[in-house]
Write a protein that holds these residues in place. Structure first.
Motif, PDB file in Angstrom:
ATOM      1  N   ASP A  25       0.812  -1.210   0.000  1.00 20.19           N
ATOM      2  CA  ASP A  25       0.000   0.000   0.000  1.00 20.19           C
ATOM      3  C   ASP A  25       0.849   1.264   0.000  1.00 20.19           C
ATOM      4  O   ASP A  25       1.393   1.655   1.031  1.00 20.19           O
ATOM      5  CB  ASP A  25      -0.922   0.004   1.222  1.00 20.19           C
ATOM      6  CG  ASP A  25      -1.979   1.085   1.154  1.00 20.19           C
ATOM      7  OD1 ASP A  25      -2.222   1.618   0.065  1.00 20.19           O
ATOM      8  OD2 ASP A  25      -2.578   1.379   2.197  1.00 20.19           O
ATOM      9  N   GLY A  26       0.986   1.872  -1.173  1.00 20.84           N
ATOM     10  CA  GLY A  26       1.625   3.169  -1.280  1.00 20.84           C
ATOM     11  C   GLY A  26       3.112   3.221  -0.990  1.00 20.84           C
ATOM     12  O   GLY A  26       3.629   4.279  -0.656  1.00 20.84           O
ATOM     13  N   THR A  27       3.814   2.114  -1.111  1.00 22.21           N
ATOM     14  CA  THR A  27       5.248   2.116  -0.850  1.00 22.21           C
ATOM     15  C   THR A  27       6.018   2.378  -2.150  1.00 22.21           C
ATOM     16  O   THR A  27       5.493   2.194  -3.251  1.00 22.21           O
ATOM     17  CB  THR A  27       5.719   0.769  -0.275  1.00 22.21           C
ATOM     18  OG1 THR A  27       5.511  -0.256  -1.259  1.00 22.21           O
ATOM     19  CG2 THR A  27       4.969   0.409   1.002  1.00 22.21           C
ATOM     20  N   ALA A  28       7.271   2.780  -2.025  1.00 20.44           N
ATOM     21  CA  ALA A  28       8.126   2.958  -3.198  1.00 20.44           C
ATOM     22  C   ALA A  28       8.309   1.626  -3.911  1.00 20.44           C
ATOM     23  O   ALA A  28       8.407   1.573  -5.138  1.00 20.44           O
ATOM     24  CB  ALA A  28       9.471   3.539  -2.785  1.00 20.44           C
ATOM     25  N   LEU A  29       8.344   0.540  -3.150  1.00 19.17           N
ATOM     26  CA  LEU A  29       8.485  -0.793  -3.740  1.00 19.17           C
ATOM     27  C   LEU A  29       7.262  -1.131  -4.598  1.00 19.17           C
ATOM     28  O   LEU A  29       7.397  -1.734  -5.668  1.00 19.17           O
ATOM     29  CB  LEU A  29       8.679  -1.851  -2.647  1.00 19.17           C
ATOM     30  CG  LEU A  29       9.085  -3.225  -3.149  1.00 19.17           C
ATOM     31  CD1 LEU A  29      10.495  -3.195  -3.726  1.00 19.17           C
ATOM     32  CD2 LEU A  29       9.002  -4.238  -2.044  1.00 19.17           C
TER      33      LEU A  29
END
Length: 135
Positions: A61-65
């Protein structure tokens, strides 16, 4: 000179932000998983593994990954993917993958769910899950 130093620092920090993404499944899952299959799973076009087990995909959820995974594997930016899923949900043709807030949450879900698939930073992988692809 300050601009050069700042540019170099930003370049180095952006390189460290790019991590290898590992696609993981439950260790009991014996199915072969290709890059194309992963893409189809995250676009809702494939609902089961080759061995017949229903797929339970987990997104971050919404991570750079998540942004990196979407770009490298799914071939869409996060905003394009959100629009894609919004259209499918609105027309009743699909449900997006569940979302987890961190690598550890994805690992815990995949380790405890037989048909689970997820992705994490390769540095986070442990023996609770099986890596089926790296990007």
């Amino acid at each position: 000179m300050k601009v050069l130093v700042l540019g170099l620092a930003l370049s180095l920090s952006s390189l460290s932000a790019l991590a290898d993404v590992s696609v993981i499944v439950n260790p009991g899952n014996s199915s072969a998983v290709s890059a194309d299959m992963v893409k189809k799973i995250y676009l809702g076009k494939t609902k089961s593994f080759g061995n017949g087990i229903s797929v339970a995909p987990m997104n971050q959820d919404g991570t750079a990954l998540a942004d990196e995974f979407n770009d490298k594997v799914v071939g869409k930016s996060s905003s394009q993917l959100n629009a894609y899923w919004a259209k499918l949900v609105f027309t009743g043709k699909g449900t997006p993958p569940a979302k987890a807030p961190s690598d550890q949450a994805v690992i815990d879900f995949v380790a405890s769910t037989s048909g689970a698939i997820g992705y994490v930073d390769s540095a986070s992988v442990n023996d609770k899950v099986k890596v089926v692809a790296k990007f």
